[in-house]
Write an enzyme that holds these catalytic residues in place. Structure first.
Site, PDB file in Angstrom:
ATOM      1  N   HIS A 279      84.490  74.624-120.688  1.00  0.00           N
ATOM      2  CA  HIS A 279      84.915  74.015-120.231  1.00  0.00           C
ATOM      3  C   HIS A 279      85.713  74.514-119.085  1.00  0.00           C
ATOM      4  CE1 HIS A 279      88.445  76.434-122.129  1.00  0.00           C
ATOM      5  NE2 HIS A 279      87.184  76.307-122.893  1.00  0.00           N
ATOM      6  N   ASP A 291      88.109  82.501-120.455  1.00  0.00           N
ATOM      7  CA  ASP A 291      87.932  81.665-121.280  1.00  0.00           C
ATOM      8  C   ASP A 291      88.319  80.226-120.742  1.00  0.00           C
ATOM      9  OD1 ASP A 291      88.726  79.546-123.522  1.00  0.00           O
ATOM     10  OD2 ASP A 291      90.293  80.427-124.377  1.00  0.00           O
ATOM     11  N   GLU A 325      89.779  71.274-123.097  1.00  0.00           N
ATOM     12  CA  GLU A 325      89.407  71.165-124.619  1.00  0.00           C
ATOM     13  C   GLU A 325      90.433  71.897-125.269  1.00  0.00           C
ATOM     14  OE1 GLU A 325      87.610  74.298-127.761  1.00  0.00           O
ATOM     15  OE2 GLU A 325      88.969  74.617-125.628  1.00  0.00           O
ATOM     16  N   GLU A 326      91.218  72.609-124.777  1.00  0.00           N
ATOM     17  CA  GLU A 326      92.122  73.595-125.180  1.00  0.00           C
ATOM     18  C   GLU A 326      93.180  73.058-125.429  1.00  0.00           C
ATOM     19  OE1 GLU A 326      92.330  76.491-125.676  1.00  0.00           O
ATOM     20  OE2 GLU A 326      91.452  77.375-123.793  1.00  0.00           O
ATOM     21  N   ASP A 353      81.505  79.154-124.185  1.00  0.00           N
ATOM     22  CA  ASP A 353      82.879  79.272-124.368  1.00  0.00           C
ATOM     23  C   ASP A 353      83.118  80.139-125.255  1.00  0.00           C
ATOM     24  OD1 ASP A 353      85.681  78.369-124.296  1.00  0.00           O
ATOM     25  OD2 ASP A 353      85.491  76.485-126.192  1.00  0.00           O
ATOM     26  N   HIS A 423      93.877  83.074-124.892  1.00  0.00           N
ATOM     27  CA  HIS A 423      95.058  82.352-124.593  1.00  0.00           C
ATOM     28  C   HIS A 423      96.215  83.610-124.283  1.00  0.00           C
ATOM     29  CE1 HIS A 423      93.285  79.744-126.972  1.00  0.00           C
ATOM     30  NE2 HIS A 423      92.599  79.882-126.006  1.00  0.00           N
TER      31      HIS A 423
HETATM   32 ZN    ZN Z   1      87.573  77.901-124.793  1.00  0.00          ZN
END
Ligand code: ZN
Length: 467
Positions: A279, A291, A325-326, A353, A423
């Site tokens: 993503h 990520d 995606e998030e 991912d 994140h």
């Molecule tokens: Zn991800």
């Protein structure tokens, strides 16, 4: 005699095929490690573009950049697939402290969770009630929760070797904490960061208000693991302490964005699709290198490595860089919807991912028969220290493509350090190792090569021998 001759020929051709595959594996890994592009692409994505939250300028620039780079590869087709995405903005940096007496404060590190509402302009101050999870919150009931800040403090379980399981065991408090606490009249929510180690960085992530009316939507933020420990120990001494936080995030209107798609059209079975992807969007705190910048550049390199290795795919190979995606999965849902509408047969879809760390193997979601066939390929991967072939699980973006007959899968790198960065502001380029990233790209390419060569009906060599 004729029977034995046939067996001999079959055995010989089996050995030759296996030898060819082993040679092709060598070529693919060599290409990635000596002539790979994934690291260079990641550097641009991370260092020149930076974070790519859906609807942001960074996301828009990432769409343009990856499309241009795919166009340079001489694929048969490169295009953008429009999709509307949510746009949430963090606003000014958050601020928070613990107050034990008027004027006696200790500052702590927080960040708003993605999708959260802001606090009142002057911030929010209230007493705190600590819980280890949603069940405990529900058991307390409205009388003990109303007007308070609910502090979800269940740590990720440290003794699970699969850190994604540990993450899965705690993610509900981040995702649904504000929804559940809001129903009970809480004033706000603070969630312990989903991080296995103790440090000062708050980790954001998606959250929901479900069907709560706007009036019951309360601000929610993540607190660093060190500060979660601090808050918990201070609460043990003084249940009447107060917590203050201020955040100015906002949910804006949806905006137009895109999935980026490139394709090598198959020479024999162009209507059978093999997809690789990651993503393109990321959270806004770091630059999204693990990520999922890593998965994006690895997937792009799969198509390039196939070409560089002299492979002319029989089936159509697609790279899809999914948007959103998030905080919505809109890109993946749009792609799957379009694929279904056009009747495109995606026989195999692979997502990366789970970070750009040393690859260990894959997880597959498909029939028992298909999985057993894949297991027949395991020995080819052994020289590359790829040993983890498990059934169940794939990836968020390829999940919607699952049908009764196809296979979806996820690359599984070593996950021990993933949640140190996930994140958070330290998900940055310097934490991705070039070789590890390239090994991942090669491992994905090797699997795609096998699926392309054998399809999903006639997958294994052993199966051929039985015929
Ligand atoms: Zn991800």
């Amino acid at each position: 005699m004729k029977f034995f001759l046939t067996i001999l020929v079959v055995l010989l051709s089996f050995n030759l095929t296996a030898q060819d595959d082993a040679e092709m594996f060598k070529t693919i890994y060599k290409q990635s490690l000596t002539n790979g592009k994934s690291y260079e692409w990641l550097s641009h994505l991370s260092n020149n573009i930076g974070s790519r939250l859906s609807g942001s300028l960074g996301a828009e620039r990432a769409v343009e950049y990856t499309k241009e780079e795919l166009e340079k590869l001489g694929l048969d087709k490169v295009w953008l697939q429009p999709v509307m995405v949510p746009r949430w903005v963090r606003g000014a940096p958050e601020f928070a402290f613990i107050e034990t007496a008027p004027g006696q404060t200790t500052q702590v590190n927080i960040c708003a969770l993605g999708g959260s509402v802001a606090t009142p302009l002057g911030g929010l101050k209230a007493n705190v009630i600590e819980v280890k999870g949603i069940d405990e919150l529900k058991a307390l009931g409205k009388s003990k929760v109303e007007g308070k800040i609910v502090f979800f403090n269940r740590p990720m379980q440290p003794d699970l070797i699969q850190t994604f399981e540990s993450y899965g065991g705690c993610a509900d408090q981040r995702y649904s904490g504000a929804y559940e606490a809001g129903k009970l009249g809480a004033a706000g929510v603070i969630v312990r960061s989903l991080n296995l180690r103790l440090d000062d960085l708050p980790h954001t992530g998606a959250m929901t208000y479900g069907d709560l009316p706007v009036s019951q939507r309360i601000p929610s933020a993540a607190i660093s693991t060190n500060d979660a420990e601090l808050l918990s120990s201070m609460l043990a001494l003084d249940k009447n302490l107060k917590f203050y936080f201020k955040q100015q995030c906002q949910q804006l209107s949806d905006v137009q964005s895109y999935n980026v798609i490139g394709q090598i059209t198959g020479s024999e079975f162009p209507d059978e699709y093999i997809l690789v992807g990651g993503h393109l969007d990321s959270w806004d705190l770091g630059d999204g290198s693990h990520d999922d910048g890593a998965g994006v550049v690895q997937s792009m390199d799969v198509l390039r490595l196939l070409k560089e290795s002299g492979i002319k795919p029989k089936r159509s190979i697609r790279v899809v860089l999914f948007m959103n995606e998030e905080n919505g999965l809109r890109g993946a849902l749009k792609y799957a919807e379009e694929a279904k509408r056009k009747g495109e047969n995606h026989i195999f879809s692979l997502e990366s991912d789970a970070g750009g760390f040393t690859p260990r193997g894959f997880q597959f979601d498909g029939s028992e028969a298909a999985f057993n066939k894949v297991l027949g390929w395991q020995s080819l991967f052994k020289p590359y220290l790829i040993h983890y072939f498990e059934k169940g699980g794939s990836g968020a973006d390829v999940g919607p493509l699952k049908t009764a007959t196809n296979v979806v899968a996820g690359l599984r790198p070593d996950s021990q350090r993933y949640f140190d960065h996930h994140h958070a502001a330290n998900d940055t380029f310097e934490h991705v190792n070039k070789r590890e990233l390239e090994l991942g790209a090669a491992t994905m390419t090797a699997l795609v090569y096998l699926f392309d060569k054998y399809g999903i009906e006639t997958i294994s060599h052993t199966e051929k021998l039985k015929d």
